[in-house]
Design an enzyme around this catalytic site. Structure first.
Site, short mmCIF file in Angstrom:
data_model
loop_
_atom_site.label_atom_id
_atom_site.label_comp_id
_atom_site.label_asym_id
_atom_site.label_seq_id
_atom_site.Cartn_x
_atom_site.Cartn_y
_atom_site.Cartn_z
N GLU A 46 0.88 -1.17 0.00
CA GLU A 46 0.00 0.00 0.00
C GLU A 46 0.92 1.23 0.00
OE1 GLU A 46 -2.77 0.31 3.27
OE2 GLU A 46 -3.51 2.25 2.52
N ARG A 270 5.49 -12.99 9.60
CA ARG A 270 6.08 -11.65 9.47
C ARG A 270 7.52 -11.68 9.94
NH1 ARG A 270 2.43 -7.35 9.18
NH2 ARG A 270 3.96 -5.78 9.70
N LYS A 280 4.25 0.64 9.68
CA LYS A 280 4.33 1.89 8.91
C LYS A 280 3.70 3.05 9.67
CE LYS A 280 2.91 0.08 4.91
NZ LYS A 280 2.53 -0.04 3.49
P1 ATP Z 1 2.12 -2.22 8.18
O1 ATP Z 1 1.44 -3.28 9.00
O2 ATP Z 1 3.40 -1.74 8.74
O3 ATP Z 1 1.22 -1.11 7.75
P2 ATP Z 1 1.51 -3.61 5.86
O4 ATP Z 1 1.52 -5.07 5.99
O5 ATP Z 1 0.18 -2.99 5.94
O6 ATP Z 1 2.53 -2.98 6.87
P3 ATP Z 1 1.73 -3.46 3.06
O7 ATP Z 1 2.16 -2.33 2.23
O8 ATP Z 1 0.31 -3.87 3.01
O9 ATP Z 1 2.19 -3.13 4.52
O10 ATP Z 1 2.65 -4.72 2.81
C1 ATP Z 1 2.93 -5.25 1.55
C2 ATP Z 1 3.28 -6.70 1.70
O11 ATP Z 1 4.38 -6.83 2.57
C3 ATP Z 1 2.13 -7.51 2.30
O12 ATP Z 1 1.98 -8.69 1.55
C4 ATP Z 1 2.58 -7.80 3.69
O13 ATP Z 1 2.09 -9.03 4.12
C5 ATP Z 1 4.11 -7.79 3.56
N1 ATP Z 1 4.73 -7.40 4.82
C6 ATP Z 1 4.51 -6.28 5.54
N2 ATP Z 1 5.21 -6.28 6.68
C7 ATP Z 1 5.94 -7.43 6.68
C8 ATP Z 1 6.87 -8.03 7.60
N3 ATP Z 1 7.21 -7.43 8.75
N4 ATP Z 1 7.41 -9.22 7.26
C9 ATP Z 1 7.10 -9.83 6.10
N5 ATP Z 1 6.22 -9.32 5.22
C10 ATP Z 1 5.64 -8.15 5.49
MG MG Z 2 -1.33 -3.95 4.62
#
Ligand code: ATP
Ligand code: MG
Length: 571
Positions: A46, A270, A280
């Site tokens: 995102e 994760r 984020k």
């Molecule tokens: P946040 O929870 O910090 O807002 P997010 O998961 O919402 O992060 P996205 O931009 O949706 O962030 O993430 C893109 C991809 O990266 C998704 O498929 C998510 O599962 C993966 N991802 C995000 N954080 C991690 C992490 N700590 N370890 C592995 N994969 C991750």
């Molecule tokens: Mg997300």
């Protein structure tokens, strides 16, 4: 910055540790689950923040596994939330994925599918599978029930197909204010899975989208957009983190009701690191409230931050590859990441001499005005890196820590009457000191042994210590930024009542040394190359550098054996 050319830098050269995702894809390939279609994955960030080291793991799995099976990976921006998304983030994400060494097949946006998603919503309404609800957000929450109590049907749940079509089209044409109505899937208000209790599909939001502008005033929810976007792109393996496991039934429900390409969601753990926050929202707060200097502050776990800090894509890929993928969340010691980075830098970093906290020494028996060049290996680990000439003269700087007027036990560096080796140069013996009014040593007078040139004495005399130095007359002034952990506690998000993660910030995470001296060859330092300042640590040039004022970031300290001795003694 260590920007590298993706051509010479693809991920496929690293050893791949086994993980269950690979086994699963291998099985699907073997059984031809998707016929002759290629393996298709996607990385779906995102654009509401910068990528962090956790995303590097997802990127590595999405791109790396597709690549391994001859498949393709799309970069898809999951841009369904216009209020939090910006072009700046879209740009930084592309830059970071490429920096990690990956190239996408297609660049996609969920917003490209807004038209198709809308058509599919009409289809679900016509099939009696979706309805417009006039309950407020609060009421919807109350009606949803809890984990132990079933939900209640909305009074608007049984609207006719005609009324639903009419209202939804009017939602789209902008007739209603934000929050006044939503479109919901009609599934099961008593489902044990809360995600299946008539989830919201669309909300009204009169907001300008960074790509579609004001074309839409209704926006799909993540769950309604994600699976269908996967399906449109014919994604075979849609890998995401474990918190989406509860959403999988809904992911499948939409695809089944619409009868579209059956993409499959698979969840993995994760990446979590000690002393590090990977949310984020919290990283944005650190930036917005000025606790760090920006998204690319070298203390941040963002890819742009650790890049500026001097971390390399090679080390990050090796690290996330070794972390593997499992089905249970855990937490990895930050030292494991540092270990992979040291390993990479030790192999590649050019050596240089730099004195961070200078103390002047004068070699009384070295002729005034004389100077000479000593030849030094650029990297003892890599003879191909060649040698360079370093100037030596009568007045030099050494580290304050490398001299003690009254040496403690086991202190083998310079002190009055003691002989040490100046690295690659000569043996010197300290004789006397000059002090300032406050009693601190400002200058040490030494003599050198001219026969010990190159660092060995012909009579086989041994010294117990080798210290680094720079020639005072030739040295370049530099600012050196030393970084420590951004947080004091291993789990910075874990706080007692009334406190926040900000209370765990390390007030000493940045130390700026403005009086450092570095050897003259570093005038040619470039953002691309890592350096090892001998006996001090790994460093990289910071983009703040100007020709007149070099600025270096400490990537990592070397492991300091003396610090360990001191610590033990203190304990
Ligand atoms: P946040 O929870 O910090 O807002 P997010 O998961 O919402 O992060 P996205 O931009 O949706 O962030 O993430 C893109 C991809 O990266 C998704 O498929 C998510 O599962 C993966 N991802 C995000 N954080 C991690 C992490 N700590 N370890 C592995 N994969 C991750
Ligand atoms: Mg997300």
């Amino acid at each position: 910055m260590t920007d590298t050319n993706p051509e010479s830098n693809t991920a496929s050269t690293e050893p791949r540790s086994s993980n269950f995702l690979r086994d699963m894809i291998a099985e699907d390939v073997r059984t031809k689950k998707y016929g002759d279609a290629v393996i298709q994955t996607r990385f779906p960030p995102e654009p509401n923040g910068y990528l962090h080291i956790g995303h590097a793991k997802a990127i590595f799995l999405d791109f790396g596994l597709a690549d391994e099976f001859g498949g393709k990976t799309n970069l898809r921006f999951d841009d369904t939330n216009p209020e939090k998304e910006e072009q700046e983030y879209v740009d930084s994400i592309q830059k970071d994925v490429r920096w990690l060494g990956f190239e996408w097949d297609r660049l996609c946006y969920a917003s490209d599918y807004f038209g198709q998603l809308y058509e599919w919503a009409l289809k679900l309404i016509r099939a009696g599978k979706a309805y417009v609800d006039d309950l407020t957000a609060d009421e919807i929450r109350k009606y949803r029930g809890t984990l132990t109590e079933p939900g209640k049907d909305s009074p608007y749940r049984d609207r006719s197909v005609e009324e639903n079509l009419d209202l939804f089209q009017r939602m789209k044409s902008g007739e209603f204010p934000d929050g006044s109505r939503v479109l919901r899937a009609k599934i099961d208000m008593a489902s044990p899975n809360l995600n299946m209790r008539d989830p919201v599909m669309y909300r009204i939001l009169h907001a300008t989208h960074h790509r579609t502008g004001d074309e839409w005033c209704i926006y799909p929810m993540y769950d309604y957009a994600h699976g269908q976007s996967d399906s449109i792109e014919r994604v075979t393996h849609s890998m995401c983190t474990l918190e989406f496991a509860d959403h999988q039934p809904l992911y499948r429900w939409y695809i089944e009701q619409l009868g579209i390409f059956p993409s499959q969601q698979i969840e993995f753990d994760r990446l979590n690191l000690t002393y590090t926050l990977l949310s984020k929202r919290k990283l944005l707060q650190l930036v917005q409230e000025g606790h760090v200097r920006g998204w690319d502050d070298p203390r941040m776990p963002t890819l742009s931050g650790i890049r500026r800090r001097g971390f390399t894509p090679e080390a990050i890929r090796a690290f996330v590859g070794a972390a593997g993928a499992t089905r249970t969340n855990g937490i990895i010691d930050i030292e494991m990441l540092e270990h992979f980075q040291r390993d990479d830098l030790n192999r590649r970093a050019r050596r240089a001499m730099a004195v961070l906290r200078p103390l002047k020494i004068v070699i009384d028996n070295y002729p005034e005005g004389q100077e000479e060049m000593v030849e030094v290996a650029n990297n003892p680990e890599d003879p191909a890196a060649g040698t360079r000439q370093v100037p030596f003269s009568r007045e030099l700087y050494i580290e304050q820590d490398d001299f003690r007027e009254v040496p403690p036990p086991k202190y083998y560096r310079l002190s009055p009457g003691k002989e040490v080796r100046l690295r690659n140069a000569y043996f010197v013996t300290a004789h006397s000191v000059q002090k300032s009014a406050d009693g601190s040593v400002v200058e040490v007078h030494c003599t050198y042994d001219p026969a010990s040139r190159g660092g060995n004495s012909p009579d086989g005399r041994k010294v117990k210590s080798t210290i680094h130095w720079v020639s005072a007359r030739h040295a370049l002034a530099a600012e050196v930024r030393l970084y420590d952990k951004l947080f004091l506690t291993p789990d910075p998000g874990d706080v007692e009542e009334g406190k926040t993660f900000l209370d765990n910030l390390n007030p000493g995470s940045l130390e700026i040394l403005t009086g450092a001296w570095v050897e003259p060859s570093l005038a040619q330092a470039s953002l691309e190359n890592p350096y090892q300042f001998e006996r001090v640590g790994y460093f990289c040039l910071d983009p703040d550098s100007t020709p007149g004022q070099l600025v270096f970031n400490r990537t990592l300290a070397l492991k300091d054996s003396w610090a360990k001795i001191e610590k033990k003694a203190g304990a």
